[in-house]
Design an enzyme around this catalytic site. Structure first.
Site, mmCIF file in Angstrom:
data_model
loop_
_atom_site.group_PDB
_atom_site.id
_atom_site.type_symbol
_atom_site.label_atom_id
_atom_site.label_comp_id
_atom_site.label_asym_id
_atom_site.label_seq_id
_atom_site.Cartn_x
_atom_site.Cartn_y
_atom_site.Cartn_z
ATOM 1 N N LYS A 267 0.955 -1.188 -0.047
ATOM 2 C CA LYS A 267 0.002 -0.017 -0.062
ATOM 3 C C LYS A 267 0.750 1.049 -0.184
ATOM 4 C CE LYS A 267 -3.440 2.633 2.851
ATOM 5 N NZ LYS A 267 -4.272 2.728 4.026
ATOM 6 N N LYS A 279 -10.441 12.797 7.381
ATOM 7 C CA LYS A 279 -10.054 12.697 8.819
ATOM 8 C C LYS A 279 -10.190 13.690 9.474
ATOM 9 C CE LYS A 279 -6.699 9.053 7.623
ATOM 10 N NZ LYS A 279 -7.660 7.770 8.263
ATOM 11 N N ASP A 290 1.465 6.370 5.390
ATOM 12 C CA ASP A 290 0.340 5.373 4.767
ATOM 13 C C ASP A 290 0.986 4.908 3.538
ATOM 14 O OD1 ASP A 290 -2.049 4.286 5.404
ATOM 15 O OD2 ASP A 290 -3.142 5.672 4.331
ATOM 16 N N GLU A 351 -9.317 3.747 1.651
ATOM 17 C CA GLU A 351 -8.814 3.823 0.345
ATOM 18 C C GLU A 351 -7.684 2.611 0.113
ATOM 19 O OE1 GLU A 351 -7.754 5.344 3.008
ATOM 20 O OE2 GLU A 351 -5.504 4.916 2.794
ATOM 21 N N ARG A 353 -7.446 -0.575 0.613
ATOM 22 C CA ARG A 353 -7.948 -1.701 -0.045
ATOM 23 C C ARG A 353 -8.601 -1.529 -1.398
ATOM 24 N NH1 ARG A 353 -12.599 -2.285 4.529
ATOM 25 N NH2 ARG A 353 -10.914 -1.019 5.508
HETATM 26 N N1 BES Z 1 -4.471 4.647 6.738
HETATM 27 C C1 BES Z 1 -5.642 4.485 7.499
HETATM 28 C C2 BES Z 1 -5.287 3.228 8.511
HETATM 29 C C3 BES Z 1 -4.232 4.001 9.600
HETATM 30 C C4 BES Z 1 -4.764 4.327 10.808
HETATM 31 C C5 BES Z 1 -2.776 3.826 9.396
HETATM 32 C C6 BES Z 1 -3.867 4.441 11.800
HETATM 33 C C7 BES Z 1 -2.051 4.021 10.340
HETATM 34 C C8 BES Z 1 -2.585 4.475 11.650
HETATM 35 C C9 BES Z 1 -6.508 3.913 6.468
HETATM 36 O O1 BES Z 1 -6.576 4.167 5.223
HETATM 37 C C10 BES Z 1 -7.888 4.147 7.243
HETATM 38 O O2 BES Z 1 -8.109 5.378 7.194
HETATM 39 N N2 BES Z 1 -8.840 3.100 7.499
HETATM 40 C C11 BES Z 1 -9.847 3.627 8.088
HETATM 41 C C12 BES Z 1 -10.903 2.567 7.552
HETATM 42 C C13 BES Z 1 -12.407 2.726 7.855
HETATM 43 C C14 BES Z 1 -12.969 4.003 7.081
HETATM 44 C C15 BES Z 1 -13.426 1.680 7.510
HETATM 45 C C16 BES Z 1 -10.079 3.254 9.679
HETATM 46 O O3 BES Z 1 -9.186 2.228 10.107
HETATM 47 O O4 BES Z 1 -10.607 3.971 10.320
HETATM 48 ZN ZN ZN Z 2 -4.837 4.869 4.364
HETATM 49 MN MN MN Z 3 -7.899 6.164 4.800
#
Ligand code: BES
Ligand code: ZN
Ligand code: MN
Length: 505
Positions: A267, A279, A290, A351, A353
Protein backbone atom coordinates in the site's frame (compact mmCIF):
# COMPACT_ATOMS: atom_id res chain seq x y z
CA UNK A 1 25.72 5.60 6.28
CA UNK A 2 27.31 3.76 9.14
CA UNK A 3 30.12 1.39 8.14
CA UNK A 4 30.54 -2.13 9.50
CA UNK A 5 33.85 -3.94 9.97
CA UNK A 6 34.59 -7.36 11.45
CA UNK A 7 37.61 -7.20 13.71
CA UNK A 8 39.83 -9.79 15.34
CA UNK A 9 41.28 -7.18 17.68
CA UNK A 10 40.74 -7.50 21.41
CA UNK A 11 38.30 -5.20 23.18
CA UNK A 12 41.21 -3.66 25.09
CA UNK A 13 43.49 -3.02 22.13
CA UNK A 14 41.17 -1.71 19.40
CA UNK A 15 41.41 2.03 18.84
CA UNK A 16 37.86 3.41 19.09
CA UNK A 17 35.83 6.11 20.83
CA UNK A 18 34.03 3.55 22.93
CA UNK A 19 33.74 -0.14 23.60
CA UNK A 20 30.28 -1.66 24.09
CA UNK A 21 29.82 -4.59 26.47
CA UNK A 22 26.79 -6.53 27.65
CA UNK A 23 25.51 -6.84 31.19
CA UNK A 24 22.82 -9.29 32.28
CA UNK A 25 20.59 -9.45 35.31
CA UNK A 26 22.09 -11.58 38.07
CA UNK A 27 20.48 -14.90 38.87
CA UNK A 28 17.67 -14.73 41.45
CA UNK A 29 19.19 -14.14 44.88
CA UNK A 30 22.53 -13.01 43.41
CA UNK A 31 23.71 -9.57 44.39
CA UNK A 32 24.24 -7.50 41.28
CA UNK A 33 24.30 -7.70 37.52
CA UNK A 34 26.67 -10.05 35.70
CA UNK A 35 29.02 -9.13 32.89
CA UNK A 36 28.27 -11.00 29.64
CA UNK A 37 30.70 -12.95 27.48
CA UNK A 38 32.78 -10.77 25.18
CA UNK A 39 33.56 -8.32 27.96
CA UNK A 40 36.41 -10.32 29.56
CA UNK A 41 39.22 -7.97 28.51
CA UNK A 42 37.23 -4.91 29.57
CA UNK A 43 36.40 -6.53 32.91
CA UNK A 44 40.10 -7.33 33.39
CA UNK A 45 40.98 -3.66 32.82
CA UNK A 46 38.56 -2.89 35.67
CA UNK A 47 40.52 -5.36 37.80
CA UNK A 48 37.68 -7.86 37.44
CA UNK A 49 35.33 -5.45 39.19
CA UNK A 50 33.16 -4.26 36.27
CA UNK A 51 30.03 -5.92 37.69
CA UNK A 52 30.63 -4.30 41.09
CA UNK A 53 31.19 -0.88 39.51
CA UNK A 54 28.00 -1.27 37.49
CA UNK A 55 26.02 -2.30 40.55
CA UNK A 56 27.34 0.71 42.46
CA UNK A 57 26.17 2.92 39.57
CA UNK A 58 22.69 1.41 39.94
CA UNK A 59 22.80 -0.77 36.84
CA UNK A 60 20.67 -3.92 36.97
CA UNK A 61 21.24 -5.42 33.51
CA UNK A 62 17.64 -4.80 32.46
CA UNK A 63 16.91 -4.68 28.72
CA UNK A 64 17.22 -1.17 27.31
CA UNK A 65 19.51 0.00 30.13
CA UNK A 66 22.58 1.97 29.00
CA UNK A 67 25.39 2.82 31.45
CA UNK A 68 28.35 4.98 30.39
CA UNK A 69 31.65 4.60 32.26
CA UNK A 70 35.01 6.29 31.72
CA UNK A 71 37.48 3.59 30.70
CA UNK A 72 40.29 2.61 33.08
CA UNK A 73 43.87 2.72 31.83
CA UNK A 74 44.60 -0.43 29.91
CA UNK A 75 41.82 0.15 27.39
CA UNK A 76 42.51 1.98 24.14
CA UNK A 77 38.95 3.35 24.04
CA UNK A 78 38.24 6.20 26.48
CA UNK A 79 34.61 5.17 27.12
CA UNK A 80 32.84 1.95 28.07
CA UNK A 81 29.13 1.50 27.38
CA UNK A 82 27.37 -1.32 29.21
CA UNK A 83 24.02 -2.30 27.69
CA UNK A 84 21.45 -4.37 29.53
CA UNK A 85 20.63 -7.83 28.12
CA UNK A 86 17.91 -8.80 30.60
CA UNK A 87 17.89 -12.25 32.16
CA UNK A 88 20.99 -14.33 31.39
CA UNK A 89 20.11 -17.34 29.23
CA UNK A 90 20.00 -20.88 30.58
CA UNK A 91 23.31 -22.72 30.56
CA UNK A 92 24.45 -23.62 27.04
CA UNK A 93 21.85 -21.36 25.43
CA UNK A 94 22.79 -18.07 23.81
CA UNK A 95 20.93 -14.78 24.07
CA UNK A 96 17.91 -14.46 21.77
CA UNK A 97 18.85 -12.68 18.55
CA UNK A 98 16.28 -9.95 19.15
CA UNK A 99 17.77 -9.22 22.61
CA UNK A 100 21.20 -8.71 21.03
CA UNK A 101 19.69 -6.65 18.19
CA UNK A 102 17.93 -4.31 20.62
CA UNK A 103 20.93 -4.00 22.93
CA UNK A 104 23.20 -3.11 20.02
CA UNK A 105 20.59 -0.60 18.87
CA UNK A 106 20.41 1.09 22.28
CA UNK A 107 24.21 1.33 22.35
CA UNK A 108 24.40 2.77 18.84
CA UNK A 109 21.82 5.42 19.73
CA UNK A 110 23.80 6.34 22.85
CA UNK A 111 26.88 6.72 20.62
CA UNK A 112 25.42 9.32 18.24
CA UNK A 113 28.24 11.69 17.34
CA UNK A 114 31.02 9.13 17.88
CA UNK A 115 33.30 8.08 15.02
CA UNK A 116 34.00 4.45 15.86
CA UNK A 117 32.74 2.03 18.46
CA UNK A 118 33.85 -1.52 19.19
CA UNK A 119 30.94 -3.86 19.94
CA UNK A 120 32.13 -6.56 22.35
CA UNK A 121 28.76 -8.22 22.95
CA UNK A 122 28.38 -12.00 23.35
CA UNK A 123 28.93 -13.76 20.00
CA UNK A 124 28.64 -17.54 19.99
CA UNK A 125 27.60 -18.09 16.39
CA UNK A 126 27.32 -16.15 13.13
CA UNK A 127 23.64 -15.44 13.84
CA UNK A 128 24.61 -13.48 16.96
CA UNK A 129 27.03 -11.35 14.94
CA UNK A 130 24.30 -10.73 12.38
CA UNK A 131 21.81 -9.60 15.03
CA UNK A 132 24.35 -7.28 16.69
CA UNK A 133 25.37 -5.78 13.34
CA UNK A 134 21.73 -5.24 12.34
CA UNK A 135 20.87 -3.65 15.67
CA UNK A 136 23.89 -1.33 15.55
CA UNK A 137 23.27 -0.19 11.96
CA UNK A 138 19.56 0.30 12.66
CA UNK A 139 20.14 2.07 15.98
CA UNK A 140 22.60 4.47 14.35
CA UNK A 141 19.91 5.66 11.91
CA UNK A 142 18.93 9.32 11.91
CA UNK A 143 16.73 11.20 9.44
CA UNK A 144 18.37 14.59 8.97
CA UNK A 145 17.58 15.46 5.34
CA UNK A 146 15.50 18.48 6.35
CA UNK A 147 17.75 19.89 9.07
CA UNK A 148 20.72 22.16 8.65
CA UNK A 149 23.82 20.02 9.22
CA UNK A 150 21.44 17.52 10.79
CA UNK A 151 20.91 20.05 13.64
CA UNK A 152 24.08 18.63 15.13
CA UNK A 153 22.83 15.02 14.89
CA UNK A 154 25.61 12.78 13.60
CA UNK A 155 25.06 9.05 13.54
CA UNK A 156 27.79 6.72 14.79
CA UNK A 157 30.11 6.45 11.77
CA UNK A 158 31.73 3.04 12.19
CA UNK A 159 30.77 -0.16 13.97
CA UNK A 160 33.62 -2.62 14.61
CA UNK A 161 32.21 -6.02 15.47
CA UNK A 162 34.42 -8.02 17.82
CA UNK A 163 34.16 -11.76 18.33
CA UNK A 164 33.17 -12.29 14.69
CA UNK A 165 35.64 -14.24 12.58
CA UNK A 166 36.30 -12.08 9.49
CA UNK A 167 37.71 -14.98 7.44
CA UNK A 168 34.98 -17.47 8.30
CA UNK A 169 32.37 -17.75 5.52
CA UNK A 170 29.44 -18.02 7.93
CA UNK A 171 30.47 -14.75 9.59
CA UNK A 172 31.14 -13.00 6.30
CA UNK A 173 27.71 -14.02 5.01
CA UNK A 174 26.08 -12.96 8.26
CA UNK A 175 27.71 -9.53 8.04
CA UNK A 176 26.71 -9.09 4.39
CA UNK A 177 23.15 -10.07 5.22
CA UNK A 178 23.05 -7.67 8.17
CA UNK A 179 24.33 -4.78 6.05
CA UNK A 180 21.84 -5.44 3.22
CA UNK A 181 18.87 -5.86 5.53
CA UNK A 182 19.68 -2.91 7.82
CA UNK A 183 20.50 -0.54 4.96
CA UNK A 184 17.29 -1.48 3.17
CA UNK A 185 15.26 -1.07 6.36
CA UNK A 186 16.86 2.36 6.66
CA UNK A 187 15.89 3.06 3.04
CA UNK A 188 12.28 2.19 3.91
CA UNK A 189 12.51 4.50 6.95
CA UNK A 190 13.82 7.34 4.75
CA UNK A 191 10.93 6.90 2.31
CA UNK A 192 8.38 6.93 5.15
CA UNK A 193 9.97 9.95 6.86
CA UNK A 194 10.20 12.02 3.68
CA UNK A 195 7.38 14.59 3.90
CA UNK A 196 4.43 14.10 1.55
CA UNK A 197 5.04 17.36 -0.32
CA UNK A 198 8.25 15.77 -1.60
CA UNK A 199 7.26 12.09 -1.70
CA UNK A 200 4.20 11.68 -3.92
CA UNK A 201 3.34 8.92 -6.40
CA UNK A 202 5.43 10.28 -9.27
CA UNK A 203 8.49 11.03 -7.12
CA UNK A 204 8.22 7.67 -5.31
CA UNK A 205 8.11 5.96 -8.73
CA UNK A 206 11.19 7.94 -9.80
CA UNK A 207 13.11 6.93 -6.65
CA UNK A 208 12.11 3.30 -7.19
CA UNK A 209 13.17 3.44 -10.83
CA UNK A 210 16.60 4.89 -10.03
CA UNK A 211 17.36 2.65 -7.06
CA UNK A 212 15.87 -0.38 -8.79
CA UNK A 213 18.10 0.09 -11.85
CA UNK A 214 21.13 0.50 -9.60
CA UNK A 215 20.44 -2.96 -8.17
CA UNK A 216 19.66 -4.69 -11.45
CA UNK A 217 15.88 -4.77 -11.03
CA UNK A 218 13.45 -4.47 -13.88
CA UNK A 219 11.18 -1.52 -13.16
CA UNK A 220 7.91 -0.73 -14.91
CA UNK A 221 5.75 2.32 -14.13
CA UNK A 222 2.09 2.81 -15.07
CA UNK A 223 1.31 6.53 -15.19
CA UNK A 224 -2.25 7.86 -15.21
CA UNK A 225 -2.70 7.32 -18.93
CA UNK A 226 -1.51 3.73 -18.67
CA UNK A 227 -3.68 3.14 -15.59
CA UNK A 228 -6.75 4.37 -17.49
CA UNK A 229 -5.85 2.20 -20.45
CA UNK A 230 -5.35 -0.81 -18.19
CA UNK A 231 -8.62 -0.28 -16.34
CA UNK A 232 -7.17 0.21 -12.85
CA UNK A 233 -10.36 1.72 -11.43
CA UNK A 234 -9.34 1.27 -7.79
CA UNK A 235 -6.00 3.08 -8.02
CA UNK A 236 -7.50 5.80 -10.23
CA UNK A 237 -10.54 6.26 -7.99
CA UNK A 238 -8.37 6.87 -4.93
CA UNK A 239 -5.93 9.14 -6.77
CA UNK A 240 -8.37 11.28 -8.72
CA UNK A 241 -8.87 13.94 -6.04
CA UNK A 242 -5.19 14.84 -5.82
CA UNK A 243 -3.28 17.32 -7.96
CA UNK A 244 -0.57 14.69 -8.23
CA UNK A 245 -1.74 11.59 -10.05
CA UNK A 246 -1.40 7.95 -8.99
CA UNK A 247 1.12 5.37 -10.21
CA UNK A 248 1.52 1.59 -10.21
CA UNK A 249 5.13 0.41 -10.05
CA UNK A 250 6.40 -3.12 -10.68
CA UNK A 251 9.93 -3.98 -9.55
CA UNK A 252 11.10 -7.42 -10.60
CA UNK A 253 14.09 -9.36 -9.35
CA UNK A 254 14.76 -12.66 -11.11
CA UNK A 255 17.33 -15.37 -10.50
CA UNK A 256 18.21 -17.73 -13.35
CA UNK A 257 17.98 -20.81 -11.12
CA UNK A 258 14.88 -19.77 -9.19
CA UNK A 259 12.28 -22.45 -8.60
CA UNK A 260 9.78 -20.38 -6.64
CA UNK A 261 8.14 -17.05 -7.29
CA UNK A 262 6.76 -14.64 -4.75
CA UNK A 263 4.82 -11.42 -5.33
CA UNK A 264 4.80 -8.63 -2.76
CA UNK A 265 2.17 -5.89 -2.90
CA UNK A 266 2.54 -2.67 -0.92
CA UNK A 267 0.00 0.00 0.00
CA UNK A 268 1.54 3.26 -1.12
CA UNK A 269 -0.78 6.09 -0.08
CA UNK A 270 1.77 8.90 0.03
CA UNK A 271 -0.69 10.93 2.08
CA UNK A 272 -4.03 9.85 3.51
CA UNK A 273 -6.27 12.80 4.30
CA UNK A 274 -9.28 10.49 4.20
CA UNK A 275 -10.54 12.16 1.00
CA UNK A 276 -14.13 13.49 1.05
CA UNK A 277 -14.64 11.34 4.18
CA UNK A 278 -12.00 13.66 5.65
CA UNK A 279 -10.12 12.57 8.75
CA UNK A 280 -10.65 14.81 11.79
CA UNK A 281 -7.74 16.88 13.13
CA UNK A 282 -5.54 14.67 15.26
CA UNK A 283 -5.79 11.78 12.84
CA UNK A 284 -3.89 13.12 9.86
CA UNK A 285 -0.58 14.48 11.20
CA UNK A 286 1.23 11.16 10.72
CA UNK A 287 -0.51 10.07 7.53
CA UNK A 288 2.63 10.44 5.44
CA UNK A 289 3.29 6.97 6.89
CA UNK A 290 0.49 5.47 4.79
CA UNK A 291 2.99 4.31 2.14
CA UNK A 292 4.95 2.20 4.63
CA UNK A 293 3.77 -1.02 2.98
CA UNK A 294 5.08 0.04 -0.43
CA UNK A 295 8.34 1.21 1.18
CA UNK A 296 8.76 -2.17 2.90
CA UNK A 297 8.03 -4.05 -0.32
CA UNK A 298 10.51 -2.00 -2.32
CA UNK A 299 13.21 -2.30 0.35
CA UNK A 300 12.70 -6.07 0.59
CA UNK A 301 13.05 -6.56 -3.16
CA UNK A 302 16.28 -4.53 -3.21
CA UNK A 303 17.64 -6.45 -0.20
CA UNK A 304 16.79 -9.75 -1.91
CA UNK A 305 18.63 -8.60 -5.04
CA UNK A 306 21.65 -7.50 -3.01
CA UNK A 307 21.75 -10.94 -1.39
CA UNK A 308 21.31 -12.68 -4.74
CA UNK A 309 18.67 -15.05 -3.37
CA UNK A 310 17.59 -17.91 -5.64
CA UNK A 311 14.00 -16.75 -6.06
CA UNK A 312 11.90 -14.70 -8.44
CA UNK A 313 10.55 -11.80 -6.42
CA UNK A 314 8.22 -9.15 -7.81
CA UNK A 315 7.20 -6.05 -5.88
CA UNK A 316 4.08 -4.08 -6.74
CA UNK A 317 3.78 -0.54 -5.37
CA UNK A 318 0.23 0.84 -5.47
CA UNK A 319 0.82 4.59 -5.22
CA UNK A 320 -1.79 7.32 -4.80
CA UNK A 321 -2.45 10.43 -2.75
CA UNK A 322 -5.87 10.42 -1.04
CA UNK A 323 -7.15 14.02 -1.14
CA UNK A 324 -10.54 15.77 -1.09
CA UNK A 325 -11.37 18.05 -4.02
CA UNK A 326 -13.93 18.68 -6.74
CA UNK A 327 -12.54 15.75 -8.69
CA UNK A 328 -12.33 13.36 -5.75
CA UNK A 329 -14.31 10.15 -5.49
CA UNK A 330 -17.56 10.75 -3.57
CA UNK A 331 -18.99 8.42 -0.95
CA UNK A 332 -21.63 6.65 -3.05
CA UNK A 333 -19.54 6.43 -6.22
CA UNK A 334 -19.08 3.02 -7.81
CA UNK A 335 -15.65 2.06 -9.15
CA UNK A 336 -14.99 -0.62 -11.72
CA UNK A 337 -11.87 -2.37 -10.51
CA UNK A 338 -9.04 -3.94 -12.51
CA UNK A 339 -10.50 -7.39 -11.78
CA UNK A 340 -13.83 -6.34 -13.31
CA UNK A 341 -15.66 -6.30 -9.97
CA UNK A 342 -17.55 -3.16 -9.01
CA UNK A 343 -17.08 -1.47 -5.63
CA UNK A 344 -19.40 1.02 -3.96
CA UNK A 345 -17.18 3.50 -2.11
CA UNK A 346 -19.08 4.22 1.10
CA UNK A 347 -16.12 5.78 2.85
CA UNK A 348 -13.28 7.37 0.91
CA UNK A 349 -11.01 6.87 3.94
CA UNK A 350 -11.10 3.11 3.29
CA UNK A 351 -8.83 3.74 0.30
CA UNK A 352 -5.97 1.33 0.95
CA UNK A 353 -8.03 -1.74 0.09
CA UNK A 354 -9.02 -0.12 -3.23
CA UNK A 355 -5.46 0.45 -4.49
CA UNK A 356 -4.35 -2.93 -3.11
CA UNK A 357 -7.24 -4.77 -4.76
CA UNK A 358 -6.08 -3.60 -8.20
CA UNK A 359 -2.43 -4.42 -7.53
CA UNK A 360 -3.28 -7.85 -6.07
CA UNK A 361 -5.46 -8.67 -9.09
CA UNK A 362 -2.67 -7.55 -11.42
CA UNK A 363 -0.01 -9.53 -9.51
CA UNK A 364 -2.27 -12.60 -9.70
CA UNK A 365 -2.04 -12.64 -13.51
CA UNK A 366 1.55 -13.85 -13.25
CA UNK A 367 0.45 -16.84 -11.11
CA UNK A 368 3.14 -16.49 -8.41
CA UNK A 369 3.49 -19.30 -5.87
CA UNK A 370 2.28 -16.83 -3.24
CA UNK A 371 1.25 -13.21 -2.82
CA UNK A 372 1.94 -11.22 0.35
CA UNK A 373 0.53 -7.73 0.72
CA UNK A 374 1.71 -5.22 3.31
CA UNK A 375 -0.36 -2.23 4.35
CA UNK A 376 -1.02 0.37 7.03
CA UNK A 377 -4.60 -0.66 6.45
CA UNK A 378 -6.78 -0.13 9.50
CA UNK A 379 -6.96 1.73 12.79
CA UNK A 380 -8.89 -1.32 13.99
CA UNK A 381 -5.71 -3.43 13.82
CA UNK A 382 -3.93 -0.87 16.01
CA UNK A 383 -6.80 -1.10 18.53
CA UNK A 384 -6.55 -4.91 18.45
CA UNK A 385 -2.80 -5.45 18.63
CA UNK A 386 -1.29 -2.16 19.74
CA UNK A 387 1.64 -0.30 18.24
CA UNK A 388 4.31 -2.97 18.30
CA UNK A 389 2.99 -5.91 16.28
CA UNK A 390 1.30 -6.42 12.95
CA UNK A 391 -1.64 -8.69 12.18
CA UNK A 392 -1.33 -11.59 9.73
CA UNK A 393 -4.32 -12.82 7.75
CA UNK A 394 -4.30 -15.39 4.95
CA UNK A 395 -6.46 -17.58 2.74
CA UNK A 396 -4.42 -20.59 3.87
CA UNK A 397 -3.83 -21.46 7.55
CA UNK A 398 -0.52 -23.19 6.90
CA UNK A 399 0.84 -20.22 5.02
CA UNK A 400 -0.33 -17.84 7.77
CA UNK A 401 1.56 -19.97 10.29
CA UNK A 402 4.65 -19.98 8.06
CA UNK A 403 4.58 -16.18 7.76
CA UNK A 404 4.21 -15.89 11.54
CA UNK A 405 7.20 -18.19 12.07
CA UNK A 406 9.32 -16.21 9.62
CA UNK A 407 8.38 -12.96 11.39
CA UNK A 408 9.35 -14.46 14.78
CA UNK A 409 12.70 -15.62 13.41
CA UNK A 410 13.28 -12.15 11.99
CA UNK A 411 12.56 -10.55 15.38
CA UNK A 412 9.34 -8.85 14.28
CA UNK A 413 6.33 -9.09 16.59
CA UNK A 414 3.12 -10.15 14.87
CA UNK A 415 0.02 -12.20 15.50
CA UNK A 416 -2.24 -14.39 13.33
CA UNK A 417 -5.77 -13.04 12.80
CA UNK A 418 -8.83 -14.78 11.31
CA UNK A 419 -10.87 -13.96 8.21
CA UNK A 420 -14.35 -14.91 9.47
CA UNK A 421 -16.81 -15.47 6.62
CA UNK A 422 -19.72 -13.98 8.61
CA UNK A 423 -18.20 -10.51 8.28
CA UNK A 424 -18.58 -10.61 4.49
CA UNK A 425 -22.29 -9.77 4.44
CA UNK A 426 -21.59 -6.38 6.07
CA UNK A 427 -19.97 -5.40 2.75
CA UNK A 428 -23.01 -6.34 0.65
CA UNK A 429 -23.97 -3.40 -1.54
CA UNK A 430 -27.38 -2.83 -3.13
CA UNK A 431 -25.66 -1.22 -6.12
CA UNK A 432 -22.29 -2.88 -6.67
CA UNK A 433 -20.64 -6.29 -6.18
CA UNK A 434 -19.19 -5.20 -2.86
CA UNK A 435 -18.86 -2.07 -0.68
CA UNK A 436 -15.50 -0.83 0.58
CA UNK A 437 -16.77 -0.80 4.17
CA UNK A 438 -18.52 -3.25 6.41
CA UNK A 439 -18.98 -3.82 10.14
CA UNK A 440 -17.01 -1.40 12.29
CA UNK A 441 -16.32 -4.13 14.83
CA UNK A 442 -13.54 -6.34 13.53
CA UNK A 443 -12.66 -3.66 10.97
CA UNK A 444 -9.17 -5.07 10.38
CA UNK A 445 -10.62 -8.45 9.46
CA UNK A 446 -13.28 -6.83 7.25
CA UNK A 447 -10.51 -5.13 5.28
CA UNK A 448 -8.71 -8.46 4.95
CA UNK A 449 -11.90 -10.13 3.69
CA UNK A 450 -12.28 -7.39 1.08
CA UNK A 451 -8.74 -7.98 -0.24
CA UNK A 452 -9.26 -11.75 -0.34
CA UNK A 453 -11.87 -11.28 -3.08
CA UNK A 454 -9.25 -9.88 -5.44
CA UNK A 455 -6.71 -12.68 -5.08
CA UNK A 456 -6.52 -14.85 -8.19
CA UNK A 457 -8.16 -18.28 -8.06
CA UNK A 458 -6.00 -20.87 -6.31
CA UNK A 459 -3.21 -18.46 -5.29
CA UNK A 460 -1.87 -18.61 -1.74
CA UNK A 461 -2.06 -15.17 -0.16
CA UNK A 462 -1.25 -13.44 3.12
CA UNK A 463 -2.00 -9.92 4.29
CA UNK A 464 0.10 -8.02 6.83
CA UNK A 465 -1.67 -5.07 8.48
CA UNK A 466 1.25 -2.98 9.80
CA UNK A 467 -0.81 0.10 10.80
CA UNK A 468 0.47 -0.29 14.39
CA UNK A 469 4.24 -0.80 14.08
CA UNK A 470 4.98 1.10 10.83
CA UNK A 471 5.41 4.49 12.47
CA UNK A 472 6.74 5.08 15.97
CA UNK A 473 5.54 8.16 17.83
CA UNK A 474 6.97 7.47 21.28
CA UNK A 475 10.52 7.72 22.58
CA UNK A 476 13.08 5.64 20.68
CA UNK A 477 13.81 2.18 22.11
CA UNK A 478 16.32 -0.50 21.13
CA UNK A 479 16.97 -0.02 17.42
CA UNK A 480 13.59 1.66 16.80
CA UNK A 481 13.74 5.42 16.17
CA UNK A 482 10.94 7.94 16.12
CA UNK A 483 9.06 7.94 12.81
CA UNK A 484 9.32 5.27 10.12
CA UNK A 485 10.48 1.93 11.52
CA UNK A 486 11.03 -0.29 8.48
CA UNK A 487 8.34 -2.67 9.76
CA UNK A 488 7.87 -5.91 7.75
CA UNK A 489 11.11 -5.59 5.73
CA UNK A 490 12.86 -8.35 7.69
CA UNK A 491 9.81 -10.60 7.48
CA UNK A 492 9.57 -10.14 3.71
CA UNK A 493 13.27 -10.86 3.22
CA UNK A 494 12.83 -13.92 5.45
CA UNK A 495 9.98 -15.08 3.21
CA UNK A 496 12.13 -14.59 0.11
CA UNK A 497 14.82 -16.68 1.80
CA UNK A 498 12.33 -19.44 2.58
CA UNK A 499 11.10 -19.37 -1.01
CA UNK A 500 14.71 -19.60 -2.19
CA UNK A 501 15.15 -22.65 0.05
CA UNK A 502 11.96 -24.11 -1.43
CA UNK A 503 10.01 -24.33 1.84
CA UNK A 504 7.45 -21.56 1.58
CA UNK A 505 4.81 -23.82 3.19
N1 BES B 1 -4.42 4.67 6.66
C1 BES B 1 -5.57 4.38 7.44
C2 BES B 1 -5.30 3.38 8.57
C3 BES B 1 -4.33 3.81 9.64
C4 BES B 1 -4.77 4.27 10.85
C5 BES B 1 -2.96 3.68 9.44
C6 BES B 1 -3.87 4.62 11.84
C7 BES B 1 -2.05 4.03 10.43
C8 BES B 1 -2.52 4.50 11.64
C9 BES B 1 -6.66 3.80 6.55
O1 BES B 1 -6.67 4.24 5.24
C10 BES B 1 -7.99 4.18 7.13
O2 BES B 1 -8.26 5.34 7.16
N2 BES B 1 -8.77 3.20 7.56
C11 BES B 1 -10.05 3.44 8.12
C12 BES B 1 -11.01 2.46 7.51
C13 BES B 1 -12.45 2.72 7.83
C14 BES B 1 -12.91 4.01 7.18
C15 BES B 1 -13.30 1.56 7.33
C16 BES B 1 -9.92 3.24 9.62
O3 BES B 1 -9.18 2.36 10.05
O4 BES B 1 -10.55 3.99 10.35
ZN1 ZN C 1 -4.90 4.83 4.49
MN1 MN D 1 -7.72 6.04 4.98
Amino acid sequence: MTALTLSTAGAATLRADAVVVGVAKGARGAKGPVVAAGAEAVDAAFGGKLATVLETLGASGAEGEVTKLPAPSGLKAPLVIAVGLGAAPEKDAGYPAETLRRAAGSAARALAGAKKAAFALPVEAAGDAQAIAEGALLGAYAFTAYQDEGNGKKPLAEVALLGAKPRDKAFKDAAARAVAVAEEMNRARDLVNTPPNDLYPESFAAVATAAGKEHGLKVQVWDEKALVKGGFGGILGVGQGAARGPRLVKVAYTHPEAEKSLALVGKGITYDSGGISLKPAGHNETMKCDMSGAAAVFAAVVATARLGLRVNLTGWLALAENMPSGTATRPGDVLRMYSGKTVEVLNTDAEGRLVLADAIAKASEESPDAIVDVATLTGAMVLALGHRRFGIMANDDEFRTAVHEVAEEAGEDSWPMPLPADLRKGMDSPTADIANMGDRMGGGLVAGLFLKEFVGEGITWAHLDIAGPAFHEGAPFGYTPKGGTGSAVRTLVGLAERAADGDLG
